[in-house]
Structure formats: C-alpha cells, structure tokens
Design a protein around this motif. Structure first.
Motif, PDB file in Angstrom:
ATOM      1  N   ALA B  80      35.120  63.347  65.254  1.00  0.00           N
ATOM      2  CA  ALA B  80      36.309  64.203  65.113  1.00  0.00           C
ATOM      3  C   ALA B  80      37.002  64.460  66.463  1.00  0.00           C
ATOM      4  N   PRO B  81      36.271  64.833  67.544  1.00  0.00           N
ATOM      5  CA  PRO B  81      36.953  65.029  68.820  1.00  0.00           C
ATOM      6  C   PRO B  81      37.608  63.763  69.349  1.00  0.00           C
ATOM      7  N   VAL B  82      36.975  62.605  69.109  1.00  0.00           N
ATOM      8  CA  VAL B  82      37.539  61.354  69.630  1.00  0.00           C
ATOM      9  C   VAL B  82      38.883  61.056  68.976  1.00  0.00           C
ATOM     10  N   THR B  83      38.930  61.147  67.626  1.00  0.00           N
ATOM     11  CA  THR B  83      40.208  60.878  66.950  1.00  0.00           C
ATOM     12  C   THR B  83      41.258  61.888  67.377  1.00  0.00           C
ATOM     13  N   ALA B  84      40.864  63.173  67.490  1.00  0.00           N
ATOM     14  CA  ALA B  84      41.839  64.195  67.878  1.00  0.00           C
ATOM     15  C   ALA B  84      42.412  63.876  69.255  1.00  0.00           C
ATOM     16  N   GLN B  85      41.540  63.476  70.181  1.00  0.00           N
ATOM     17  CA  GLN B  85      42.042  63.208  71.518  1.00  0.00           C
ATOM     18  C   GLN B  85      42.918  61.953  71.555  1.00  0.00           C
ATOM     19  N   MET B  86      42.552  60.917  70.764  1.00  0.00           N
ATOM     20  CA  MET B  86      43.385  59.708  70.727  1.00  0.00           C
ATOM     21  C   MET B  86      44.776  60.043  70.208  1.00  0.00           C
ATOM     22  N   LYS B  89      46.704  61.971  72.838  1.00  0.00           N
ATOM     23  CA  LYS B  89      47.139  61.104  73.940  1.00  0.00           C
ATOM     24  C   LYS B  89      48.352  60.265  73.532  1.00  0.00           C
ATOM     25  N   ALA B  90      48.284  59.673  72.320  1.00  0.00           N
ATOM     26  CA  ALA B  90      49.401  58.856  71.853  1.00  0.00           C
ATOM     27  C   ALA B  90      50.654  59.706  71.708  1.00  0.00           C
ATOM     28  N   HIS B  91      50.478  60.956  71.255  1.00  0.00           N
ATOM     29  CA  HIS B  91      51.610  61.859  71.088  1.00  0.00           C
ATOM     30  C   HIS B  91      52.257  62.179  72.434  1.00  0.00           C
ATOM     31  N   ILE B  92      51.408  62.469  73.448  1.00  0.00           N
ATOM     32  CA  ILE B  92      51.939  62.785  74.773  1.00  0.00           C
ATOM     33  C   ILE B  92      52.692  61.589  75.337  1.00  0.00           C
ATOM     34  N   LEU B  93      52.155  60.385  75.098  1.00  0.00           N
ATOM     35  CA  LEU B  93      52.802  59.189  75.635  1.00  0.00           C
ATOM     36  C   LEU B  93      54.145  58.923  74.972  1.00  0.00           C
ATOM     37  N   ARG B  94      54.245  59.183  73.670  1.00  0.00           N
ATOM     38  CA  ARG B  94      55.449  58.793  72.934  1.00  0.00           C
ATOM     39  C   ARG B  94      56.559  59.820  72.976  1.00  0.00           C
ATOM     40  N   GLU B  95      56.218  61.111  73.082  1.00  0.00           N
ATOM     41  CA  GLU B  95      57.246  62.150  72.972  1.00  0.00           C
ATOM     42  C   GLU B  95      57.660  62.642  74.363  1.00  0.00           C
ATOM     43  N   THR B  96      58.894  62.400  74.729  1.00  0.00           N
ATOM     44  CA  THR B  96      59.369  62.856  76.035  1.00  0.00           C
ATOM     45  C   THR B  96      59.419  64.374  76.090  1.00  0.00           C
ATOM     46  N   ARG B  97      59.734  64.988  74.935  1.00  0.00           N
ATOM     47  CA  ARG B  97      59.847  66.440  74.883  1.00  0.00           C
ATOM     48  C   ARG B  97      58.495  67.105  75.177  1.00  0.00           C
ATOM     49  N   GLU B  98      57.434  66.496  74.593  1.00  0.00           N
ATOM     50  CA  GLU B  98      56.095  67.031  74.784  1.00  0.00           C
ATOM     51  C   GLU B  98      55.673  66.897  76.245  1.00  0.00           C
ATOM     52  N   VAL B 109      47.331  64.203  91.492  1.00  0.00           N
ATOM     53  CA  VAL B 109      47.727  63.130  90.576  1.00  0.00           C
ATOM     54  C   VAL B 109      48.153  63.716  89.232  1.00  0.00           C
ATOM     55  N   GLY B 110      48.777  62.859  88.389  1.00  0.00           N
ATOM     56  CA  GLY B 110      49.242  63.329  87.086  1.00  0.00           C
ATOM     57  C   GLY B 110      48.167  63.192  86.026  1.00  0.00           C
ATOM     58  N   TRP B 111      48.585  63.324  84.737  1.00  0.00           N
ATOM     59  CA  TRP B 111      47.646  63.157  83.621  1.00  0.00           C
ATOM     60  C   TRP B 111      47.354  61.690  83.379  1.00  0.00           C
ATOM     61  N   ALA B 112      46.150  61.385  82.933  1.00  0.00           N
ATOM     62  CA  ALA B 112      45.674  59.997  82.865  1.00  0.00           C
ATOM     63  C   ALA B 112      46.511  59.135  81.926  1.00  0.00           C
ATOM     64  N   THR B 113      46.982  59.715  80.800  1.00  0.00           N
ATOM     65  CA  THR B 113      47.743  58.917  79.839  1.00  0.00           C
ATOM     66  C   THR B 113      49.049  58.432  80.442  1.00  0.00           C
TER      67      THR B 113
ATOM     68  N   LEU C  78      44.637  52.355  65.299  1.00  0.00           N
ATOM     69  CA  LEU C  78      46.065  52.640  65.212  1.00  0.00           C
ATOM     70  C   LEU C  78      46.545  53.368  66.465  1.00  0.00           C
ATOM     71  N   CYS C  79      45.755  54.387  66.927  1.00  0.00           N
ATOM     72  CA  CYS C  79      46.154  55.140  68.117  1.00  0.00           C
ATOM     73  C   CYS C  79      46.136  54.249  69.347  1.00  0.00           C
ATOM     74  N   LYS C  80      45.146  53.372  69.428  1.00  0.00           N
ATOM     75  CA  LYS C  80      45.038  52.450  70.563  1.00  0.00           C
ATOM     76  C   LYS C  80      46.257  51.540  70.609  1.00  0.00           C
ATOM     77  N   TYR C  81      46.683  51.099  69.424  1.00  0.00           N
ATOM     78  CA  TYR C  81      47.857  50.234  69.372  1.00  0.00           C
ATOM     79  C   TYR C  81      49.086  50.966  69.896  1.00  0.00           C
ATOM     80  N   LEU C  82      49.228  52.241  69.489  1.00  0.00           N
ATOM     81  CA  LEU C  82      50.383  53.011  69.946  1.00  0.00           C
ATOM     82  C   LEU C  82      50.296  53.305  71.439  1.00  0.00           C
ATOM     83  N   LEU C  83      49.064  53.463  71.944  1.00  0.00           N
ATOM     84  CA  LEU C  83      48.894  53.817  73.360  1.00  0.00           C
ATOM     85  C   LEU C  83      49.124  52.615  74.273  1.00  0.00           C
ATOM     86  N   ARG C  84      48.577  51.446  73.905  1.00  0.00           N
ATOM     87  CA  ARG C  84      48.605  50.311  74.824  1.00  0.00           C
ATOM     88  C   ARG C  84      49.377  49.119  74.304  1.00  0.00           C
TER      89      ARG C  84
END
Lengths: 162, 132, 89
Positions: B80-86, B89-98, B109-113, C78-84
């Motif tokens: 559960a924590p792994v999926t939540a963090q993935m 991370k994807a949300h932070i990368l994709r949303e400029t607003r976030e 340094v900045g955030w790893a993502t 799916l998340c990995k695909y969106l990330l990388r």
C-alpha cells in the motif's frame, strides 16, 4: 553458519513465506522452506553485497505494536473526516520532514510507516535523500506533525537500524 | 462458540465498513492528494480485519488452522505505501500546479522526482543493495 | 449469524465498488483512474475473502493472493510508465 546463510534475515523471511504459502506446518513444508531460504540468497548473493544490520531485534516487535495501534486509531480518525467533513474544508498541506536516518532500509521503513498512520502520506524524497515530503490530510500545526513523526517513529527506527 | 461467531461477524462488518469508507473518500474528496488518503489507510485495515475474521473462523469453528491469510495481510501492508508513493510521485511530476505548492526541501537540492539526475549523483543514502 | 454478516458485507462492498467506478469514469486525471483501479482491486480482494467465508471454503485464497499481486504490479507499472515513459529500462 554465517557462511551457509549469508543473509540470515532474508533466509528466515523466505522460509516463513513458503510455510505460509503452503498453509501447512509439516516437516516437509518446513524442510523445503529452509532449502529455499538457503538456495535463493545463494543464487542472488551478487545483488546483496552487504547485509542490513538490525541492532535491536526486540525493539522491532515494540515498533510493530506501536504502528499497529496507530493504524487502528488513524483509521477511525480518517473515517470520521471522510464521513462527516466536506472535502474542501479539510486543511491539507505538504510538510517537509528533515531526516536523521541515513540507511536506505530505515528511510523505506519510515516512509511506509508515515503512509500507513494518522492522516499522512509520504510523497517524495529530496534528491540527496535527507528530507521527506509528507502530505497531511488535516493539520493546523505542521511543526507539531513533524515533531510527532520524528519523536514517535524516527527515533525508534534510528535505534533499530543505526 | 456464540461469542466467537459474534466476534467474527463484527470483524467482517468492520472490514466492509472500512472498505466502504476508503471508496467513499476516493469518490468524495476534491483533489488527488486528498483522495490518496482514503484508499491507502482504510483499505489496509478493512482487508486486515476481514482476513483476521477468516483466520479466526477456520481456526475456531472449523478446527483446521489456516495461516494463509497472514500472507495477504502482510503483502497488502507492504505494497500500500509503495503504490501510494508511486501515484504521488507521478502526480507531482505531471501537475505544474502541484509542483508550485511544494515546500522547500531544506537542503541545497530539489525533490528527487523533479531532478532524477541529481538524485542519482548526490544521494547521501547508505545502501546495502548494489545498483547496476 | 456469520451468513447474515456476510450478506451485509457483500452489499457494502458492492456499494463501495460502485463509488470507485464513479471515480473511474469521472476521472478527471489519469492518476485518479489508476488510483480508482487500485481501490477496485482491493475491494475485489475483500469480496473474495467474504465469499470464501460465506461458502466455508479456503479455496479462494489463492485467487485473493493473485489479485493482490497482479493489482500491485499493474499499479506500479502504470505509474512507472507515467514517471519515466518506459516500464523496463
């Protein structure tokens, strides 16, 4: 013994998972579990050059107890917020938790614990791995949340792993 | 015997209640980071208490102990924590607003993502697993 | 008594699954849909456990375990695909 089982924790976990998977504590299942616990770490030993150190094995049990209790309490709290509060009245925000932990295992355990407990989800790690980004569902005092995470979980993990 | 049955029934009901709360949080809360809280927490406890009920039933009523369920509980608590963090991370990368709402790291340094190259070079984490 | 509890639990989980389906169709973003799918998988695991208890059989546990594993791998892929932009690098 140390040469036969270079990764004792991994071997125990593999044997235990095998016994659980077979759903049977018979001599045969246990023997096969021990065999797998010997063979798999041997075959994959190249990926595990060092072994993670656990300083105080009994502190792990205490930590598990605390985390399980917090999971139960936090679930009731989050259920209350979800059922009786309007979503946009929840004051949620990001906080930065500076880390004292330096090993990968300890940071992973801390991030997992934060996600499972009171209204917090760990979202990201800084590029140098020294601070953690945490999203709080409802907080009025971010500093207190950070202090609680550091005092309650990080201190114990530091005792266990470092 | 009756007490055991009452306990099992209660555990099943509590489990389904928490699964419901997790899904309600997902449907009701206004943005993704808040929605993430419902499923990650409520569902682990929901499934956990159901599996305890099932374990208790086969052990106390049927008389053949089944320890199988522990494996699923353990697996869900680990994943559960792994999926939540993935997802975060994807949300932070994709949303400029976030990204603009993120606090400072408190480090140089900045955030790893957001800067993965830096994350590989400047990491100060001690690892025991070799990376290729 | 356990049977009645199982019926109520099944109904509750069915409603919960409908709520996740609402999020799955409404979106708005692709990550909301991924999260909805993940929650739907967990609801299904709960349903399988309840049905196993209802029919008094341990046969369904492998199914629940496989669901948990496949659901986890799907979400992470799916998340990995969106990330990388790639799954296996």
């Amino acid at each position: 013994m140390a040469r036969l089982f270079p990764q004792p924790i991994l071997s125990i976990v593999i044997a235990l998972v095998w016994v659980l998977l077979v759903n049977d504590i018979s001599a045969g299942a246990v023997a096969l579990g021990i065999l797998l616990g010997w063979g798999i770490p041997k075959l994959t030993s190249r990926y595990w050059p060092d072994k993670p150190r656990i300083r105080r094995p009994f502190a792990v049990l205490e930590y598990f107890g605390i985390v399980l209790k917090d999971i139960a309490v936090s679930n009731v709290q989050v259920a209350y917020w979800v059922l009786f509060r309007r979503g946009d009245t929840l004051r949620s925000q990001y906080v930065t938790v500076p880390l004292d932990l330096t090993t990968a295992e300890a940071i992973t355990a801390l991030a997992g614990t934060i996600t499972l407990t009171p209204g917090t989800v760990s979202a990201d790690l800084s590029a140098d791995g020294r601070s953690l980004l945490v999203h709080c569902l409802e907080t009025t005092d971010p500093a207190a949340t950070v202090a609680q995470i550091k005092e309650r979980y990080e201190r114990r993990l530091k005792e266990i792993f470092e | 015997m009756v007490i055991v049955e009452v306990v099992i029934s209660l555990l099943v009901l509590v489990g389904s209640f928490f699964l419901f709360v997790g899904s309600l949080g997902l449907a009701k809360l206004p943005d993704l980071m808040r929605r993430l809280h419902g499923p990650t927490k409520a569902t682990t406890l929901g499934i956990g208490s159901m599996l305890i009920a099932s374990m208790l039933y086969f052990w106390a009523v049927e008389g053949n102990p089944s320890i199988h369920e522990l494996l699923i509980t353990l697996f869900l608590f680990l994943t559960a924590p792994v999926t939540a963090q993935m997802i975060a991370k994807a949300h932070i990368l994709r949303e400029t607003r976030e990204r603009k709402a993120l606090p400072d790291t408190g480090r140089s340094v900045g955030w790893a993502t957001l800067d993965p190259a830096e994350a590989d070079e400047r990491s100060e984490v001690t690892r025991t697993i070799s990376t290729p | 008594m356990i049977d009645i509890a199982c019926i109520i639990a099944t109904a509750t989980i069915a409603v919960a699954s409908l709520l996740t389906l609402y999020r799955l169709t409404r979106g708005p973003g692709v990550l909301d849909r991924i999260l909805a799918l993940d929650t739907l998988v967990i609801n299904t695991i709960g349903l399988i456990v309840v049905i196993g208890l209802w029919f008094r059989t341990t046969m369904y546990f492998e199914t629940a375990l496989l669901f948990a594993m496949v659901g986890f791998v799907t979400t992470v892929a799916l998340c990995k695909y969106l990330l990388r932009g790639n799954i296996i690098e």
